[in-house]
Design a protein around this motif. Structure first.
Motif, PDB file in Angstrom:
ATOM      1  N   UNK A 280      31.778  46.729  30.540  1.00 25.52           N
ATOM      2  CA  UNK A 280      33.282  46.246  31.212  1.00 25.52           C
ATOM      3  C   UNK A 280      33.370  46.949  32.874  1.00 25.52           C
ATOM      4  N   UNK A 281      33.044  48.102  32.863  1.00 22.01           N
ATOM      5  CA  UNK A 281      33.059  48.954  34.098  1.00 22.01           C
ATOM      6  C   UNK A 281      32.076  48.049  35.279  1.00 22.01           C
ATOM      7  N   UNK A 282      30.974  47.799  34.638  1.00 21.19           N
ATOM      8  CA  UNK A 282      29.877  47.314  35.449  1.00 21.19           C
ATOM      9  C   UNK A 282      30.363  45.858  36.086  1.00 21.19           C
ATOM     10  N   UNK A 283      31.070  45.151  35.063  1.00 18.70           N
ATOM     11  CA  UNK A 283      31.350  43.784  35.468  1.00 18.70           C
ATOM     12  C   UNK A 283      32.562  43.965  36.638  1.00 18.70           C
ATOM     13  N   UNK A 284      33.190  45.100  36.602  1.00 11.40           N
ATOM     14  CA  UNK A 284      34.396  45.367  37.802  1.00 11.40           C
ATOM     15  C   UNK A 284      33.457  45.523  38.829  1.00 11.40           C
ATOM     16  N   UNK A 285      32.431  46.427  38.830  1.00  5.97           N
ATOM     17  CA  UNK A 285      31.551  46.567  40.015  1.00  5.97           C
ATOM     18  C   UNK A 285      30.747  45.355  40.627  1.00  5.97           C
ATOM     19  N   UNK A 286      30.440  44.401  39.807  1.00  6.45           N
ATOM     20  CA  UNK A 286      29.860  43.378  40.303  1.00  6.45           C
ATOM     21  C   UNK A 286      31.035  42.148  40.850  1.00  6.45           C
ATOM     22  N   UNK A 287      32.248  42.148  40.199  1.00  7.49           N
ATOM     23  CA  UNK A 287      33.349  41.422  40.764  1.00  7.49           C
ATOM     24  C   UNK A 287      33.538  41.877  42.094  1.00  7.49           C
ATOM     25  N   UNK A 288      33.579  43.409  42.277  1.00  9.92           N
ATOM     26  CA  UNK A 288      34.132  43.985  43.541  1.00  9.92           C
ATOM     27  C   UNK A 288      32.828  43.478  44.448  1.00  9.92           C
ATOM     28  N   UNK A 289      31.676  43.710  43.972  1.00 11.25           N
ATOM     29  CA  UNK A 289      30.549  43.390  44.785  1.00 11.25           C
ATOM     30  C   UNK A 289      30.606  41.940  45.688  1.00 11.25           C
ATOM     31  N   UNK A 290      30.968  40.963  44.798  1.00 11.27           N
ATOM     32  CA  UNK A 290      30.868  39.596  44.940  1.00 11.27           C
ATOM     33  C   UNK A 290      31.903  38.889  45.393  1.00 11.27           C
ATOM     34  N   UNK A 291      33.081  39.521  45.103  1.00 11.99           N
ATOM     35  CA  UNK A 291      34.614  38.985  45.485  1.00 11.99           C
ATOM     36  C   UNK A 291      35.011  38.149  44.508  1.00 11.99           C
ATOM     37  N   UNK A 292      34.162  37.939  43.558  1.00  9.04           N
ATOM     38  CA  UNK A 292      34.551  36.889  42.605  1.00  9.04           C
ATOM     39  C   UNK A 292      35.110  37.466  41.191  1.00  9.04           C
ATOM     40  N   UNK A 293      36.426  37.558  41.043  1.00 10.29           N
ATOM     41  CA  UNK A 293      36.992  38.332  39.666  1.00 10.29           C
ATOM     42  C   UNK A 293      37.287  37.476  38.448  1.00 10.29           C
ATOM     43  N   UNK A 294      36.874  36.220  38.504  1.00 12.62           N
ATOM     44  CA  UNK A 294      37.402  35.152  37.491  1.00 12.62           C
ATOM     45  C   UNK A 294      36.780  35.646  36.199  1.00 12.62           C
ATOM     46  N   UNK A 295      35.465  36.189  35.821  1.00 10.60           N
ATOM     47  CA  UNK A 295      35.302  36.373  34.415  1.00 10.60           C
ATOM     48  C   UNK A 295      35.863  37.698  34.225  1.00 10.60           C
ATOM     49  N   UNK A 296      35.885  38.557  35.007  1.00  7.12           N
ATOM     50  CA  UNK A 296      36.742  39.906  34.663  1.00  7.12           C
ATOM     51  C   UNK A 296      38.082  39.552  34.231  1.00  7.12           C
ATOM     52  N   UNK A 297      38.779  38.757  35.157  1.00  7.86           N
ATOM     53  CA  UNK A 297      40.442  38.319  34.637  1.00  7.86           C
ATOM     54  C   UNK A 297      40.184  37.703  33.386  1.00  7.86           C
ATOM     55  N   UNK A 298      39.357  36.869  33.172  1.00  5.41           N
ATOM     56  CA  UNK A 298      39.348  36.075  31.719  1.00  5.41           C
ATOM     57  C   UNK A 298      39.292  37.075  30.739  1.00  5.41           C
ATOM     58  N   UNK A 299      38.104  37.851  30.754  1.00  6.37           N
ATOM     59  CA  UNK A 299      37.771  38.768  29.563  1.00  6.37           C
ATOM     60  C   UNK A 299      38.952  39.870  29.371  1.00  6.37           C
ATOM     61  N   UNK A 300      39.119  40.439  30.493  1.00  3.56           N
ATOM     62  CA  UNK A 300      40.332  41.564  30.084  1.00  3.56           C
ATOM     63  C   UNK A 300      41.716  41.102  29.688  1.00  3.56           C
ATOM     64  N   UNK A 301      42.141  39.634  30.134  1.00  3.76           N
ATOM     65  CA  UNK A 301      43.233  39.174  29.573  1.00  3.76           C
ATOM     66  C   UNK A 301      43.090  38.821  27.973  1.00  3.76           C
TER      67      UNK A 301
END
Length: 384
Positions: A280-301
């Motif tokens: 989950x932490x690494x998904x946050x890093x990838x989202x921050x690096x790419x600017x695409x937070x969609x999967x992070x938003x979906x999974x955490x919700x």
């Protein structure tokens, strides 16, 4: 001798191991005494392989020599690559293609077979090093063949993780992607006596070679009750996205329709899988690096909603698959390659368990309770 039946060997102790320990009540995973969070954040996959195979973390000199030996074995013979291309042309499933190609590797081992002057452990580790180095090459070549592209030769100057992503995409990965994929390999390297590990160990107990054990492990992992859950999670996320619904509303509707949400629940863990926390932490890093937070938003919700519904109180918590799929998708990895990547990592653990068991080997030979007829009268074929 007890005649109590334990279906699925539930709760049956069949071996002792120094390799990994899982405490499902508190969400703890340990490799040879080291907490998985420390290893994932502080050690490379090559270091973890060394730890599992040789019993201690390497020094810098030991690691450099080991990593160089591993990198030198990455090239796969053209005979195997020809079969990989044929399997891709035949639209074979990636796990089945990996099983076939891994089995073929022994035919091209330059010194396969028993060396009378070599200990069994040395033989197994030598073969295991070659298998572990070549599986990423096989998988990358298979995926590129499906795309109509030629395989990319391995780069010995890249890490195990970085080299796979390079062979898969043709581009050297950025630092975040390489670090994340390396951590994912470490997180999946071993996990107690699961079905595929036990399969490899049973094969090893016959003193079959490591090629046979790893091939058997791949076969066991290909089953839907063992591998594949991260693919299921990702396909659900795709479905949520295509529905254009809020992810929580989608989950509410899915549960009302009797659907199970993949990525929750584990045979051992009763709390959140420690590997899920890290991914989950690494998904946050990838989202921050790419600017695409969609999967992070979906999974955490989705996780927050199901937690609020009391699943944790029932011992149903996010497992490693709930986040690994999103991580792989964020790196552009095709969804049906997720379980083969699991095998790419877990091969290190399978090899370690085979080696450990063979050092004090006893043929694994359980019993089954006979429930068929007795005293059946044989009738010759002409009288039936």
């Amino acid at each position: 001798m007890s005649d109590e039946l334990k279906r699925g060997l539930e709760g049956v102790l069949v071996a002792e191991s120094d390799l990994s320990y899982v405490d499902g009540e508190v969400g703890k995973l340990v490799y040879r005494g080291y907490d998985i969070e420390d290893l994932a954040r502080g050690a490379s996959y090559e270091e973890v392989l060394y730890l599992l195979w040789y019993g201690s973390l390497p020094t810098r000199e030991e690691l450099d020599a080991f990593a160089a030996e591993l990198a030198a074995e990455r090239t796969v013979d053209d005979g195997v690559l020809d079969v990989v291309r044929a399997l891709a042309d035949a639209d074979e499933r990636p796990m089945a293609a990996l099983r076939t190609a891994t089995s073929m590797l022994s035919a091209y081992d330059p010194d396969a077979g028993d060396d009378p002057d070599e200990e069994v452990t040395e033989t197994s580790l030598r073969q295991g090093r070659r298998i572990t180095a070549k599986i990423p090459t096989i998988l990358a070549a298979f995926e590129r063949a499906r795309q109509g592209a030629e395989p990319i030769a391995p780069d010995p100057d890249l890490s195990h993780a970085g080299n796979f992503l390079y062979m898969l995409t043709g581009t050297e990965p950025d630092a975040v992607s390489e670090e994340t994929f390396d951590m994912a390999l470490t997180l999946h390297a071993d996990h107690g006596l699961n079905a595929s590990t036990f399969t490899a160990m049973v094969i090893g107990s016959t003193m079959a070679d490591v090629y046979s054990g790893v091939t058997g492990g791949i076969g066991a992992l290909s089953g839907s009750l063992h591998g594949g859950a991260n693919q299921d999670v990702m396909e659900v996320l795709y479905e949520v996205d295509e529905s254009e619904k809020d992810p929580v509303e989608w989950v509410k509707d899915a549960r009302a329709a009797g659907r199970r949400i993949p990525g929750f629940g584990h045979r051992v863990y009763k709390v959140k899988d420690p590997r899920a926390r890290i991914l989950e932490e690494k998904l946050r890093d990838l989202a921050e690096s790419s600017g695409n937070t969609k999967w992070l938003d979906y999974t955490t919700a989705i996780e927050q909603y199901l937690t609020d519904q009391g699943l944790l109180e029932k011992g149903i918590a996010p497992n490693v698959d709930f986040y690994s799929g999103s991580v792989y998708d964020s790196m552009g990895i095709p969804v049906d390659m997720y379980t083969p990547i699991f095998a790419m990592s877990r091969a290190g653990g399978w090899i370690a368990h085979v080696v450990e068991y063979q050092e004090d080997n006893r043929l694994i030979r359980p019993r089954a309770r006979y429930t068929g007829p007795v005293d059946a009268e044989f009738v010759p074929i002409d009288e039936r």
